[in-house]
Design a protein around this motif. Structure first.
Motif, PDB file in Angstrom:
ATOM      1  N   GLU A 162       0.832  -1.272  -0.138  1.00 54.75           N
ATOM      2  CA  GLU A 162      -0.100   0.018   0.010  1.00 54.75           C
ATOM      3  C   GLU A 162       0.982   1.314   0.210  1.00 54.75           C
ATOM      4  N   SER A 163       1.834   1.385   0.444  1.00 54.20           N
ATOM      5  CA  SER A 163       2.924   2.458   0.947  1.00 54.20           C
ATOM      6  C   SER A 163       3.685   2.860  -0.386  1.00 54.20           C
ATOM      7  N   LEU A 164       4.226   1.736  -1.133  1.00 55.76           N
ATOM      8  CA  LEU A 164       5.436   2.097  -2.075  1.00 55.76           C
ATOM      9  C   LEU A 164       4.514   2.545  -3.337  1.00 55.76           C
ATOM     10  N   VAL A 173       8.477   6.403  -3.800  1.00 58.15           N
ATOM     11  CA  VAL A 173       8.333   7.070  -2.417  1.00 58.15           C
ATOM     12  C   VAL A 173       7.612   6.044  -1.466  1.00 58.15           C
ATOM     13  N   ASP A 174       7.795   6.038  -0.365  1.00 59.06           N
ATOM     14  CA  ASP A 174       7.037   5.353   0.481  1.00 59.06           C
ATOM     15  C   ASP A 174       6.339   6.329   1.666  1.00 59.06           C
ATOM     16  N   ILE A 175       4.980   6.167   1.413  1.00 55.19           N
ATOM     17  CA  ILE A 175       3.938   7.217   1.990  1.00 55.19           C
ATOM     18  C   ILE A 175       2.897   6.502   2.774  1.00 55.19           C
ATOM     19  N   GLU A 261      13.630   2.156   1.888  1.00 57.58           N
ATOM     20  CA  GLU A 261      14.633   1.934   2.982  1.00 57.58           C
ATOM     21  C   GLU A 261      15.955   1.286   2.030  1.00 57.58           C
ATOM     22  N   GLN A 262      15.804   0.762   0.772  1.00 56.61           N
ATOM     23  CA  GLN A 262      16.905   0.323   0.339  1.00 56.61           C
ATOM     24  C   GLN A 262      17.763   1.364  -0.246  1.00 56.61           C
ATOM     25  N   VAL A 263      17.302   2.620  -0.525  1.00 55.88           N
ATOM     26  CA  VAL A 263      18.119   3.416  -1.189  1.00 55.88           C
ATOM     27  C   VAL A 263      18.154   4.954  -0.219  1.00 55.88           C
ATOM     28  N   PHE A 267      20.111   8.419  -0.846  1.00 59.64           N
ATOM     29  CA  PHE A 267      18.992   9.626  -0.777  1.00 59.64           C
ATOM     30  C   PHE A 267      19.540  10.724   0.199  1.00 59.64           C
ATOM     31  N   ASP A 268      19.892  10.231   1.270  1.00 61.56           N
ATOM     32  CA  ASP A 268      20.520  11.287   2.456  1.00 61.56           C
ATOM     33  C   ASP A 268      21.809  12.015   2.165  1.00 61.56           C
ATOM     34  N   ASP A 269      22.465  11.333   1.231  1.00 61.74           N
ATOM     35  CA  ASP A 269      23.831  11.955   0.744  1.00 61.74           C
ATOM     36  C   ASP A 269      23.183  12.998  -0.309  1.00 61.74           C
ATOM     37  N   ALA A 270      22.282  12.478  -1.157  1.00 61.48           N
ATOM     38  CA  ALA A 270      21.572  13.594  -2.242  1.00 61.48           C
ATOM     39  C   ALA A 270      21.146  14.959  -1.349  1.00 61.48           C
ATOM     40  N   VAL A 271      20.353  14.755  -0.404  1.00 59.29           N
ATOM     41  CA  VAL A 271      19.682  15.378   0.259  1.00 59.29           C
ATOM     42  C   VAL A 271      20.822  16.622   0.870  1.00 59.29           C
ATOM     43  N   ARG A 272      21.952  15.976   1.436  1.00 61.69           N
ATOM     44  CA  ARG A 272      22.927  16.849   2.052  1.00 61.69           C
ATOM     45  C   ARG A 272      23.498  17.566   0.995  1.00 61.69           C
ATOM     46  N   ALA A 273      23.964  16.950  -0.566  1.00 59.01           N
ATOM     47  CA  ALA A 273      24.412  18.098  -1.348  1.00 59.01           C
ATOM     48  C   ALA A 273      23.497  19.128  -1.557  1.00 59.01           C
ATOM     49  N   SER A 274      22.074  18.589  -1.763  1.00 63.19           N
ATOM     50  CA  SER A 274      21.188  19.556  -2.022  1.00 63.19           C
ATOM     51  C   SER A 274      21.156  20.999  -1.255  1.00 63.19           C
ATOM     52  N   GLN A 275      21.165  20.377   0.379  1.00 63.91           N
ATOM     53  CA  GLN A 275      21.368  21.597   1.373  1.00 63.91           C
ATOM     54  C   GLN A 275      22.727  22.361   1.089  1.00 63.91           C
ATOM     55  N   ASP A 276      23.761  21.818   0.934  1.00 64.94           N
ATOM     56  CA  ASP A 276      24.854  22.631   0.527  1.00 64.94           C
ATOM     57  C   ASP A 276      24.712  23.447  -0.434  1.00 64.94           C
ATOM     58  N   ARG A 277      24.268  23.113  -1.608  1.00 68.94           N
ATOM     59  CA  ARG A 277      24.108  23.843  -2.729  1.00 68.94           C
ATOM     60  C   ARG A 277      22.923  25.072  -2.457  1.00 68.94           C
ATOM     61  N   ALA A 278      21.933  24.787  -1.797  1.00 72.62           N
ATOM     62  CA  ALA A 278      20.874  25.806  -1.218  1.00 72.62           C
ATOM     63  C   ALA A 278      21.692  26.904  -0.332  1.00 72.62           C
ATOM     64  N   ARG A 279      22.593  26.376   0.619  1.00 70.86           N
ATOM     65  CA  ARG A 279      23.375  27.276   1.458  1.00 70.86           C
ATOM     66  C   ARG A 279      24.085  28.060   0.624  1.00 70.86           C
ATOM     67  N   ALA A 280      25.271  27.719  -0.222  1.00 69.78           N
ATOM     68  CA  ALA A 280      26.017  28.370  -1.063  1.00 69.78           C
ATOM     69  C   ALA A 280      25.222  29.453  -2.067  1.00 69.78           C
ATOM     70  N   ARG A 281      23.832  28.917  -2.261  1.00 69.41           N
ATOM     71  CA  ARG A 281      23.164  30.000  -3.105  1.00 69.41           C
ATOM     72  C   ARG A 281      22.713  30.994  -2.317  1.00 69.41           C
ATOM     73  N   ASN A 282      22.251  30.729  -0.994  1.00 67.08           N
ATOM     74  CA  ASN A 282      21.836  31.522  -0.134  1.00 67.08           C
ATOM     75  C   ASN A 282      22.840  32.717   0.312  1.00 67.08           C
ATOM     76  N   GLU A 283      24.001  32.345   0.430  1.00 70.10           N
ATOM     77  CA  GLU A 283      25.239  33.206   0.637  1.00 70.10           C
ATOM     78  C   GLU A 283      25.490  33.953  -0.422  1.00 70.10           C
ATOM     79  N   GLY A 284      25.360  33.419  -1.573  1.00 68.51           N
ATOM     80  CA  GLY A 284      25.813  34.143  -2.845  1.00 68.51           C
ATOM     81  C   GLY A 284      24.737  35.434  -2.819  1.00 68.51           C
TER      82      GLY A 284
END
Length: 428
Positions: A162-164, A173-175, A261-263, A267-284
């Motif tokens: 039901e969730s996938l 996504v798992d909802i 759960e398998q990925v 996905f956490d690594d991709a999220v951290r990279a996205s957060q770093d990109r957003a932080r650099a963009r905000n600083e700029g």
């Protein structure tokens, strides 16, 4: 209840009577010499005793035809009929009483006649025709019901089937979410569908898969949770209304939205990279917001200064041109006076804007450079110290030379001559 009524009339039944089916006369003879408590009475004897009691209650007590057992069979038949009528009345009363029922507050009862809808009742004491004529089903319309999709009970008890779900950008996504609903039409809830709770759950699963299938993964995971929940609630209500389920969807709560759960680690690594990109963009953007307004303000100030300088130059030029036209007109009327006036104004402007004065000394014909402005400031300071306002005051420790005195006297005389000549020209 029937047995209790028989006991009230003194009749006792026993299916374990050993004399069941025997001759009544033998049983009567056997019972005459038996002590009380030796065994249960005979069924026929009990029936006769019951009929006798009924005859005493409803029969003709004075119609004995001289006593004895005259008219015994007719009397027994009459008593049996009366007993059957009483029993029928009691049974009918019990049957009618079985149609009474009570409906609690917040509920309603749906009454059917031979399986067809008859009416609905309000909370309180109600009555219907007993079975098999009418029947009723009590429906709870005030309790908020919950349908869980993707889990059961707790979030850890997942239901992957039901969730996938698949998103529009071909990600999974798992909802897990819960649907809260109440009943707005108990008749439709009872008659239009089977397994109503399961129908609501299937409608919710269909709606969430449709909404997620039209959305991107990042939108579902982050900024679009509330919008997804609102769209799912609207779509579930549309489906249940189409099915005429009689349910009112009150709320959709997103319990958990995450990648499988398998990925999860990737996905956490991709999220951290996205957060770093957003932080650099905000600083700029913060640096740009700091520098760009300052640069724009400076450019605007320079532009205003240039505009002011241009206006000043244009106005000065316009004023000089207008003054020159006036001088030309005045020169045409009085050339001598205008020429002398122009000379005096020029000399006044030159002398007022310089700190040195050239004097032609008649004695030795030398050029002297006198700082008249400094001398005047020094004289004013001395006057302030001494308190005298007449005559020059010599600075202590210094000696005023004769040349300076002569130069000052020459300047005064020349000023007086220039004033006199000016008056003469003006009078001419």
């Amino acid at each position: 209840m029937f047995v209790s009524i028989l006991k009230r009339f003194g009749v006792k039944l026993s299916l374990n009577d050993p004399r069941w089916g025997r001759n009544p006369e033998d049983d009567r003879k056997a019972q005459d010499g038996r002590r009380p408590g030796d065994g249960p009475p005979d069924l026929d004897q009990m029936w006769r005793d019951f009929n006798a009691r009924l005859n005493k209650m409803f029969g003709n007590r004075g119609n004995n035809n001289g006593g004895g057992d005259s008219g015994g069979p007719n009397r027994e038949m009459r008593g049996a009929g009366i007993g059957a009528g009483v029993i029928a009345i009691i049974v009918g009363f019990i049957w009618l009483a079985s149609g009474a029922f009570i409906v609690q507050e917040g509920r309603t009862a749906v009454v059917t006649t031979f399986g067809q809808l008859s009416h609905t009742t309000t909370p309180g004491f109600n009555w219907r025709w007993p079975y098999p004529i009418q029947a009723h089903e009590i429906v709870d319309v005030s309790t908020i019901r919950t349908a869980e999709i993707g889990y059961r009970g707790t979030a850890s008890n997942k239901q992957p089937l039901e969730s996938l779900m698949l998103t529009d950008d071909e990600n999974i996504v798992d909802i897990q979410f819960a649907v809260q609903y109440t009943l707005k039409d108990p008749v439709a809830w009872v008659f239009n569908n089977r397994d109503q709770d399961d129908t609501v759950r299937q409608a919710a699963e269909t709606a969430i898969r449709e909404v997620v299938g039209r959305s991107k993964m990042d939108f579902v995971l982050y900024e679009g949770r509330e919008k997804v929940a609102a769209d799912v609630q609207t779509l579930i209500q549309t489906i249940t209304d189409r099915y005429k389920l009689g349910a009112l969807i009150s709320n959709v709560t997103m319990q958990g939205v995450q990648p499988p759960e398998q990925v999860q680690s990737a996905f956490d690594d991709a999220v951290r990279a996205s957060q770093d990109r957003a932080r650099a963009r905000n600083e700029g953007e913060a640096y740009a917001n700091q520098v760009i307004p300052a640069a724009r303000g400076q450019a605007f100030r320079l532009q205003q200064d240039a505009e002011a300088y241009r206006s000043m130059v244009v106005e000065n030029a316009t004023g000089n041109a207008s003054r020159f036209d006036q001088v030309v007109a005045a020169y045409a009327k009085a050339p001598g006076v205008t020429r002398d006036r122009m000379y005096v104004d020029t000399m006044q402007q030159i002398f007022s804007s310089t700190t040195k004065v050239m004097i032609d000394s008649r004695a030795n014909n030398n050029m002297l450079y006198l700082p008249l402005d400094k001398l005047m400031q020094q004289v004013a300071a001395n006057d302030a110290q001494v308190g005298s306002k007449s005559g020059p005051v010599q600075v202590p420790g210094t000696a005023q030379p004769a040349e300076v005195t002569q130069a000052l006297e020459a300047v005064r005389q020349r000023d007086e001559r220039s004033r006199d000549s000016s008056r003469d020209r003006e009078t001419r």
